[in-house]
Design an enzyme around this catalytic site. Structure first.
Site, short mmCIF file in Angstrom:
data_model
loop_
_atom_site.label_atom_id
_atom_site.label_comp_id
_atom_site.label_asym_id
_atom_site.label_seq_id
_atom_site.Cartn_x
_atom_site.Cartn_y
_atom_site.Cartn_z
N ASP A 67 19.11 42.06 16.67
CA ASP A 67 18.40 40.64 16.10
C ASP A 67 17.08 40.45 17.96
O ASP A 67 17.65 40.72 18.71
CB ASP A 67 18.39 39.67 16.10
CG ASP A 67 18.00 38.83 15.70
OD1 ASP A 67 16.52 38.80 14.85
OD2 ASP A 67 18.74 37.81 14.41
N GLU A 122 12.07 42.03 18.89
CA GLU A 122 10.22 41.81 18.42
C GLU A 122 9.70 41.34 19.74
O GLU A 122 8.51 42.97 20.55
CB GLU A 122 9.44 40.58 18.36
CG GLU A 122 9.80 39.43 17.01
CD GLU A 122 11.67 39.45 16.36
OE1 GLU A 122 11.68 39.84 15.46
OE2 GLU A 122 11.85 39.04 17.96
N ASP A 157 13.58 35.61 9.23
CA ASP A 157 14.27 34.53 8.66
C ASP A 157 12.90 33.64 7.40
O ASP A 157 11.84 32.40 7.62
CB ASP A 157 13.89 32.76 9.86
CG ASP A 157 14.92 33.42 11.13
OD1 ASP A 157 15.57 34.79 11.08
OD2 ASP A 157 14.69 33.59 12.08
#
Length: 916
Positions: free
Chosen positions: A489, A492, A572
């Site tokens: 996770d 980015e 999300d």
């Protein structure tokens, strides 16, 4: 992941940014964000703007500093910093005008190159080569020579695809230079170097609307946009399935609580599929810098794409059918490997399950309630102070024992491992990474440090193979403990307390790939690919640790090609009916973009779903590639049994149905590994010539195929009134739940809490299994073959051990099914088994739908066979017989009354439409 509250963020941002040695440089778009955030608090916002302006001035970003200082002066004229700001503004160098746009210009010369041609134009060079008959690569540069290229996406040799089947011909005319393959003609206009693509029969496919345009390092390619053309793909973009009239940015972004208009999101999947009146082509833009795509928002007659820097390099892929385009594209960039079978079972997750007693309680509740479960997730709260590759011994005193206990119950554990490493001497991952100089650098050569969950953290430079190898080795203890999968996770990469929510774009990466020259670049180039390289490091590390066990990796950020290493999800999302609705086109477009193993946070991540919403979303999730229930910290419980026995019973039934369907799902995904077609696919992939399936929003954005034969038609909005659905022309259809035969065309559906409407294409043969509680449990009973007659039928079954790579050594089972249907007879063929894998079943139960009367004669391999049952009201005939590795043939005949044949089977009078 949940973000800090606004108050906490504003309390920290100024002191952190001032203290940071080399903070993120502001961009023009960041200035209003900083100003607006600052105005909402009382923590010296003028000081923040002033200090940040000083930093970007030291980096010679004078125009950005000018905007920051002018914002400070206009917003806080009475601040003590205003006096210094006026002085600084007067001392700044004159503002530099933007670079002038430069078009590629007229052609000066051209010459053939292997499989293509190179064109020298007035202000640049153009190279056009044929990789295959239907794949054309277009490159352009303003340099004297084309730079060497290294693609993170394109495979050295496309999987299972032929090279050019004939000679690539090049020639010139008075007005153009041309290239021709057996499938495509490419024409470059002498006047302006614009490119035209046409089929070999002369049919126009696509053409440039303007010459290639450079502006500094940035560039744009512009093409004509026919009024009837539609655009799909581009990864996880929110909104409708068709991207026409929209514009997007590709810059991987931590987008907590994104909404339908939020852009950019988490992924850079720069592949677009165009469809016009049944004919299709694709464009893959291979550039890792920030991309822009405008599909008719700026102009109703043009679309464009480009990047802020890097190589101008795109691939034009011709179908003409959309299935051909997707299959060819996925061969070019690699297809998802076959996942472990357990990853296709039900997955339960939240931020966060802790302590150990709570995790055990959740798993026990699934077992006690006999709700099937294969996966439990552990988010960051299992870690010691949020430090990756650690376990908190207070919260999880018997972590290894818990993992083993779950495995003994058929439940696999997936743990989160974010990519950031806490900057803390004495912490083993930091020390071992520091020993090999593993981390991304500031321009001055120091390690880049950003605040994330553990606090100040460093970030591995995954562009270096040695760093990827080091990262993969960190999984050893978890792998030894029996942890089954890993969740990458925040990659980015997300960084807290900075306006852009990521690391500074001038942070340095040192690219070191085998067989390639080493070089230094920065995050402008690497940002969009870092998440993919993170998941690649994880995947390859797990392969080294357990060479004959299929890894399962879940990633949030990625680039084209990332499907080779990890599954993904939509990030999300929110607990709203709208987010459930838009999950369908998002997942479809990711599948079209070459990413088939995908899912959404069922129930929604942000917030707590209404009881009815969670029920409907769990119904829908049973027909998604990844079936994962997930929510954030602070939300209400979201397990299937919450909200009372009525909701629990419905949710349980749909989870159970997914487990019964696992033979179909697994078989479909095995086909995906060979043809690249996604499990969850838009209707136009199956019926590309039926325009309403593309243009009619009521069903184009909500209905989809799950595999080749199941059509899922969820409610497009909160179920308060009947809604329309469409059964495509060319086939009979059957209600999946009742077996009732239906004609193609529009139908009206009355919503019900306990029903997700699913239909089966006539001619389908669907394999199912008896119910199990997890995928390690052996099904008890026969393999069920559901046969839905039409003029022709087809289906298949693929099995292996679900865990290893032994299928590559022949240890698999593959069986094909087919039938021929008539009004008075049906012939069902079962092929000989291929492969050496021994299936779990020794009996087959054939359930045949649409049987209007009991056949008078039934034979198996020429011998009489008695039916197990016949339900005249439901028109369902059930037969059971022994499985035979050599195959079998069933014949059903209705006989005749006098000279007139009896009608037993309702089949299309015309031949069924073959699969595209």
């Amino acid at each position: 992941m949940i973000r800090f509250s606004a108050a906490f963020l504003l309390a920290c941002v100024s002191s952190f940014l001032v203290a940071q040695t080399s903070p993120n440089p502001l961009t023009r778009s960041d200035i209003p964000q900083v100003r607006d955030s600052a105005q909402s608090g009382n923590n010296q916002p003028a000081e923040l703007l002033f200090d940040r302006a000083m930093e970007v001035m030291r980096e010679a970003n004078y125009d950005v500093a000018r905007v920051a200082l002018q914002t400070l002066l206009n917003t806080y004229p009475d601040s003590p910093y205003a006096i210094g700001t006026r002085t600084l503004l007067n001392d700044l160098p004159p503002e530099q005008p933007p670079a002038p746009p430069i078009a590629i210009g007229t052609i000066r010369s051209f010459h053939p190159v292997p499989k293509g041609m190179e064109v020298e134009s007035e202000n640049g060079r153009l190279q056009i080569t044929a990789l295959q008959d239907d794949v054309i690569r277009v490159r352009a540069t303003r340099a004297a020579d084309f730079p060497p290229t290294y693609s993170y996406a394109v495979l050295p040799a496309p999987a299972g695809q032929p090279s050019v089947s004939g000679d690539v011909q090049t020639h010139e005319t008075a007005n153009a230079v041309e290239l021709q393959t057996p499938a495509v003609r490419v024409r470059v206009d002498r006047r302006n170097s614009t490119v035209i693509f046409a089929a070999n029969d002369g049919t126009l496919i696509a053409r440039d609307a303007a010459p290639i345009l450079w502006q500094g390092d940035a560039f744009t390619i512009t093409k004509y946009m026919p009024p009837e053309e539609h655009y799909f793909g581009l990864g996880d973009k929110a909104g409708p399935l068709d991207h026409r009239n929209q514009a997007f940015t590709m810059w991987n972004t931590d987008a907590y609580a994104w909404q339908e208009s939020t852009d950019p999101l988490y992924k850079t999947l720069g592949f677009m599929l165009a469809l016009r009146k049944g004919s299709s082509y694709g464009i893959f833009f291979d550039n890792t810098y920030r991309q822009h795509w405008d599909l008719g928002k700026a102009s109703p007659v043009e679309y464009s794409f480009g990047a802020e820097a890097g190589d101008l390099d795109y691939y034009f892929i011709y179908g003409p059918r959309p299935k051909q385009v997707v299959s060819t594209f996925t061969a070019l960039v690699g297809r998802a490997p076959l996942p472990p079978l357990w990853s296709l079972g039900f997955q339960q997750c939240r931020y966060s399950y802790f302590p150990e007693a709570r995790v055990r309680e959740v798993v026990k509740s699934f077992k006690d309630k006999k709700i099937p479960l294969d996966v439990i997730y552990l988010d960051i709260d299992y870690q010691l102070q949020n430090r990756v590759f650690t376990v908190d011994p207070q919260r999880f005193p018997n972590f290894t024992g818990m993992i083993h206990d779950f495995l003994n119950e058929g439940v696999h554990t997936i743990t989160i491992t974010d990519l950031h490493i806490k900057q803390e001497p004495g912490y083993a991952p930091y020390d071992s990474g520091k020993a090999i100089d593993a981390f991304i650098k500031n321009p001055d050569g120091t390690d880049y440090v950003g605040a994330v969950w553990p606090g100040p953290s460093v970030f591995p430079d995954f562009t270096r193979k040695a760093v990827r190898d080091w990262w993969g080795s960190l999984y050893k203890e978890f792998a030894d403990d029996g942890v089954a999968g890993f969740w990458n996770d925040m990659n980015e990469p997300a960084v807290f307390l900075v306006p852009g929510k990521t690391m500074r774009v001038d942070a340095r990466d040192r690219v070191e790939e085998p067989g390639q020259p080493s070089r230094v670049t920065d995050q402008r180039e690497i940002h969009n690919v870092l998440g993919m390289l993170n998941s690649k490091a994880t995947y390859e590390g797990l392969l080294k640790l357990k060479p004959n066990e299929r890894p399962f990796v879940l990633t949030r950020a990625t680039y084209v090609g990332g499907q080779r290493y990890a599954a993904t999800w939509t990030g999300d999302n929110s607990s709203t009916w709208n987010h459930m609705r838009i999950s369908v086109p998002m997942l479809e477009n990711m599948g079209v973009s070459g990413y088939p193993i995908v899912g959404a946070d069922i129930g929604g991540y942000k917030g707590s779903p209404q009881p009815d919403l969670l029920t409907k979303w769990l119904e829908l999730g049973a027909f998604n590639p990844i079936d994962r229930d997930h929510t954030e910290k602070g939300s209400a419980d979201q397990e299937p049994w919450v909200h009372g026995p009525e909701h629990e019973a419905i949710r349980k039934r749909y989870i159970e149905e997914r487990y019964r369907l696992l033979p179909y799902i697994y078989t479909s995904l095995e086909e995906t590994t060979r043809d690249g077609l996604p499990l969850m696919r838009p209707m136009f992939l199956e019926y590309s010539d039926q325009e309403p399936l593309v243009t009619e929003g009521d069903w184009a954005n909500s209905q989809y195929f799950f595999g080749h034969d199941l059509l899922v038609a969820p409610e497009p909005y909160e179920f308060v009134q009947p809604y329309r659905t469409m059964l495509p022309n060319g086939n009979l259809w059957y209600d999946y739940w009742t077996g009732k035969q239906l004609q193609p065309g529009e139908i009206k559906i009355t919503p019900a809490l306990d029903t997700l409407h699913v239909y089966v294409r006539g001619g389908a043969i669907i394999p199912r299994q008896p119910l199990v509680q997890n995928t390690t449990e052996k099904p008890q009973g026969p393999l069920e073959l559901r046969v839905y007659p039409d003029r022709t039928c087809q289906g298949s079954l693929y099995l292996d051990d679900g865990i290893s790579f032994d299928y590559g050594k022949g240890k698999y089972l593959r069986v094909d099914y087919s039938c021929e249907g008539y009004e008075d007879a049906l012939r069902l063929k079962i092929s000989p088994q291929k492969g050496t894998f021994v299936p779990w079943f020794n009996q087959i139960q054939a359930v045949i739908y649409g049987v209007k009367q009991k056949p008078s004669t039934i034979t198996l391999n020429g011998r009489p066979l008695s039916p197990e049952s016949y339900d005249a009201a439901a028109q369902v005939l059930t037969l059971q017989f022994a499985n035979a590795s050599e195959g079998a043939e069933l014949r059903l005949s209705c006989g005749a009354t006098g000279a007139k044949a009896q009608v037993c089977f309702a089949v299309n009078q015309a031949a069924a439409v073959p699969a595209e």
